[in-house]
Design a protein around this motif. Structure first.
Motif, PDB file in Angstrom:
ATOM      1  N   ARG A 111       0.847  -1.194   0.000  1.00  0.00           N
ATOM      2  CA  ARG A 111       0.000   0.000   0.000  1.00  0.00           C
ATOM      3  C   ARG A 111       0.886   1.249   0.000  1.00  0.00           C
ATOM      4  O   ARG A 111       2.058   1.198   0.398  1.00  0.00           O
ATOM      5  CB  ARG A 111      -0.879   0.012   1.251  1.00  0.00           C
ATOM      6  N   ASN A 113       2.917   4.105   1.133  1.00  0.00           N
ATOM      7  CA  ASN A 113       3.542   4.343   2.436  1.00  0.00           C
ATOM      8  C   ASN A 113       4.644   5.374   2.248  1.00  0.00           C
ATOM      9  O   ASN A 113       5.829   5.069   2.305  1.00  0.00           O
ATOM     10  CB  ASN A 113       4.096   3.040   3.007  1.00  0.00           C
ATOM     11  N   VAL A 119      -3.122   9.831   4.843  1.00  0.00           N
ATOM     12  CA  VAL A 119      -4.068   8.718   4.937  1.00  0.00           C
ATOM     13  C   VAL A 119      -5.069   9.044   6.047  1.00  0.00           C
ATOM     14  O   VAL A 119      -4.845   8.712   7.216  1.00  0.00           O
ATOM     15  CB  VAL A 119      -3.357   7.380   5.225  1.00  0.00           C
ATOM     16  N   GLN A 123      -5.302   2.654   7.028  1.00  0.00           N
ATOM     17  CA  GLN A 123      -4.867   1.942   5.839  1.00  0.00           C
ATOM     18  C   GLN A 123      -5.195   0.453   5.921  1.00  0.00           C
ATOM     19  O   GLN A 123      -4.872  -0.200   6.910  1.00  0.00           O
ATOM     20  CB  GLN A 123      -3.348   2.108   5.687  1.00  0.00           C
ATOM     21  N   SER A 128      -2.074  -3.923  -2.538  1.00  0.00           N
ATOM     22  CA  SER A 128      -2.653  -2.715  -3.126  1.00  0.00           C
ATOM     23  C   SER A 128      -3.252  -2.907  -4.521  1.00  0.00           C
ATOM     24  O   SER A 128      -4.194  -2.211  -4.881  1.00  0.00           O
ATOM     25  CB  SER A 128      -1.584  -1.619  -3.188  1.00  0.00           C
ATOM     26  N   HIS A 181      -5.112   5.153  -0.089  1.00  0.00           N
ATOM     27  CA  HIS A 181      -5.157   3.691   0.016  1.00  0.00           C
ATOM     28  C   HIS A 181      -4.644   2.991  -1.234  1.00  0.00           C
ATOM     29  O   HIS A 181      -4.325   1.801  -1.181  1.00  0.00           O
ATOM     30  CB  HIS A 181      -6.594   3.236   0.283  1.00  0.00           C
TER      31      HIS A 181
END
Length: 212
Positions: A111, A113, A119, A123, A128, A181
């Motif tokens: 995902r 980061n 976010v 999350q 992803s 996300h």
């Protein structure tokens, strides 16, 4: 004659599935992209707060438990009303999420980061690619709202249902990027899988303009 008329649609569906698989291979080899980071940052920075809250709401249907309970209730409703053909089609449209799950396990893209990505909602912990929200909205919710619109007695209700489908499908991709996300390619993959799956279910179920 029916198959001849539906052949372009089938070719488009298979092409979208091929593009989805190709994008999955690319994403696995390039899990992070500076261009996608720029897209996310600009979207988050340029979105007004009111629109941001709307985008947060758009994603609500894709989170558990409602992501399981609401589709199940809709499918059960069609089944109990005796429209088992539609219930079966909606069930198979929903199985696009299974393909999404398998792809996530194979690609294993992390995902987003990055310190520059905000976010606002916790999350998710799964992989992803692709965006499961986009897949489900494009495959199941599009099919469900179209099915309801086709059976609605009043024109205004048909318009509301079709408009709801357009809004949900059209904005869920922005929502997933805005919330940090997913990356842009996760969303594109979700549209490719969800759209092709919807088209495939319509084709196999005779809903693609194949009536006598």
């Amino acid at each position: 004659m029916r198959r001849r008329h539906s052949l372009p649609g089938l070719v488009a569906v298979l092409g979208a599935l091929a593009a989805y698989a190709g994008l999955a291979i690319w994403v696995r080899r390039h899990p992070e992209s500076p261009c996608e980071l720029v897209v996310t940052r600009r979207l988050q920075e340029s979105t007004p707060p009111a629109v941001g809250r709307f985008l947060e709401w758009i994603s609500w249907l894709g989170f558990p438990p409602q992501s399981v309970l609401v589709p199940s209730a809709i499918i059960a409703g069609f089944w109990l009303r005796g429209d088992r053909r539609t219930a079966t089609q909606l069930f198979f449209a929903w199985t696009a999420s299974t393909v999404s799950f398998v792809t996530k396990r194979l690609v294993r893209r992390p995902r987003p980061n990055h310190p520059d990505v905000r976010v606002p909602i916790a999350q998710p912990r799964d992989a992803s690619y692709p965006s499961g929200h986009v897949v489900t909205y494009t495959a199941f919710w599009l099919a469900a709202l179209v099915a309801l619109a086709e059976r609605a007695r009043w024109l205004w209700l048909r318009v509301v249902l079709v408009a709801s489908a357009v809004v949900l499908v059209g904005t869920v991709g922005l929502s997933r990027i805005y919330l940090g996300h997913h990356w842009l390619t996760d969303v594109l993959g979700g549209y490719l899988l969800g759209g092709s799956w919807y088209g495939l279910v319509r084709f196999l179920g005779g809903g693609d303009g194949q009536k006598e």
